[in-house]
Design an enzyme around this catalytic site. Structure first.
Site, mmCIF file in Angstrom:
data_model
loop_
_atom_site.group_PDB
_atom_site.id
_atom_site.type_symbol
_atom_site.label_atom_id
_atom_site.label_comp_id
_atom_site.label_asym_id
_atom_site.label_seq_id
_atom_site.Cartn_x
_atom_site.Cartn_y
_atom_site.Cartn_z
ATOM 1 N N GLY A 104 0.817 -1.205 0.000
ATOM 2 C CA GLY A 104 0.000 0.000 0.000
ATOM 3 C C GLY A 104 0.849 1.251 0.000
ATOM 4 N N ASP A 130 3.019 -2.941 8.116
ATOM 5 C CA ASP A 130 1.981 -2.725 7.106
ATOM 6 C C ASP A 130 1.021 -1.648 7.590
ATOM 7 O OD1 ASP A 130 0.579 -3.053 4.754
ATOM 8 O OD2 ASP A 130 -0.070 -5.111 5.158
ATOM 9 N N ASP A 183 -6.637 0.012 6.772
ATOM 10 C CA ASP A 183 -7.731 0.859 6.304
ATOM 11 C C ASP A 183 -8.505 1.426 7.483
ATOM 12 O OD1 ASP A 183 -7.315 0.440 3.454
ATOM 13 O OD2 ASP A 183 -7.945 -1.617 3.836
ATOM 14 N N LYS A 234 -8.302 -4.517 6.709
ATOM 15 C CA LYS A 234 -7.301 -4.367 5.666
ATOM 16 C C LYS A 234 -7.826 -5.011 4.389
ATOM 17 C CE LYS A 234 -3.080 -5.378 6.650
ATOM 18 N NZ LYS A 234 -2.660 -4.178 5.875
ATOM 19 N N GLY A 249 -6.466 -2.533 -0.886
ATOM 20 C CA GLY A 249 -5.630 -2.708 -2.068
ATOM 21 C C GLY A 249 -5.755 -4.077 -2.707
ATOM 22 N N GLU A 258 -1.194 -10.481 2.913
ATOM 23 C CA GLU A 258 -0.880 -9.720 4.120
ATOM 24 C C GLU A 258 -1.131 -10.554 5.371
ATOM 25 O OE1 GLU A 258 -1.776 -5.208 2.441
ATOM 26 O OE2 GLU A 258 -3.399 -6.338 3.364
#
Length: 236
Positions: free
Chosen positions: A32, A84, A87, A97, A100, A106
């Site tokens: 991201g 990481d 969102d 998350k 993307g 992830e």
């Protein structure tokens, strides 16, 4: 201070955080725009690590461009840390998350790590998860079945199209977005997720679901969050 400046600031803070780790280890790296700032900031210090494990094709490409060694996750026993973005993140460190489209990669890499270092700006902090539509990666064959099951949670389910994600992937805009794994994504809007761990387990049990973008089992251990005043470090 604009969004890019906030992302750059927290990316640099994450660089400083991981450089505290003993040298010679393998680092997990997320995907991201915020993770990209972290990669760029860490590039001059890549020799501190024996290599990296990447959560997506896009991250692998960026790491290689900077000269990082990228290892196959199957050849790595474990990671000291995974870095990481998110969102959304709640006060307990649970996250949504997958905006993307790489939630499965992830989650796999996060599961390998001793600690999850989440990096974001303060706009991603929420009291309760659910304002951001919850991504669910599925086997394409299961779209109808999974959609009907997800509707039982009270949200509005839509199939993510390629036009709603990154243009650089060169996918046909009117067709379903295809993940690195060949899956599709259903986005569930309008949820109020008061019990993230319970919902994560329930959704993952639906036949056809690859994984859901709730990170409750693999929640953040450390949050680095930027705002106009600087970067705050929160430990969960």
């Amino acid at each position: 201070m604009n969004q890019d400046q906030l992302k750059q600031m927290v990316g640099e803070a994450a660089r400083d955080e991981v450089l505290k780790l003993p040298a010679g280890q393998v680092l997990g790296v997320g995907t991201g725009s915020t993770a990209n700032y972290f990669i760029d900031a860490l590039a001059l210090h890549k020799g501190h690590f024996a290599g990296t494990v990447s959560s997506s094709n896009a991250t692998t490409e960026r790491l290689l461009k900077h000269g990082f060694k990228v290892l196959d996750p199957n050849d790595v026993q474990g990671l000291p840390a995974y870095v990481d973005g998110a969102d959304e993140i709640d006060p307990a460190g649970h996250m949504i998350k997958g905006g993307g489209g790489v939630l499965t990669g992830e989650k796999i890499i996060a599961s390998m790590a001793k600690q999850f270092i989440c990096i974001c700006d303060s706009s991603k902090q929420v009291p309760v998860l659910g304002n951001f539509a919850l991504p669910v990666e599925i086997i394409p064959l299961s779209q109808g079945v999974v959609s009907r099951e997800l509707e039982k949670f009270g949200g509005r389910v839509t199939l993510r199209l390629a036009k709603h994600t990154r243009a650089d992937l060169n996918q046909t805009p009117s067709e379903p977005f295809v993940t690195d794994n060949g899956g599709w994504i259903l986005d569930v809007a309008g949820l109020r997720i008061a019990s993230p761990a319970q919902m994560e387990a329930q959704i993952n049990q639906i036949a056809g679901v690859i994984t859901v973008g709730l990170f409750a089992k693999e929640k953040a251990n450390i949050l680095l969050v930027s705002n106009a005043a600087g970067v705050e470090r929160i430990q969960f």
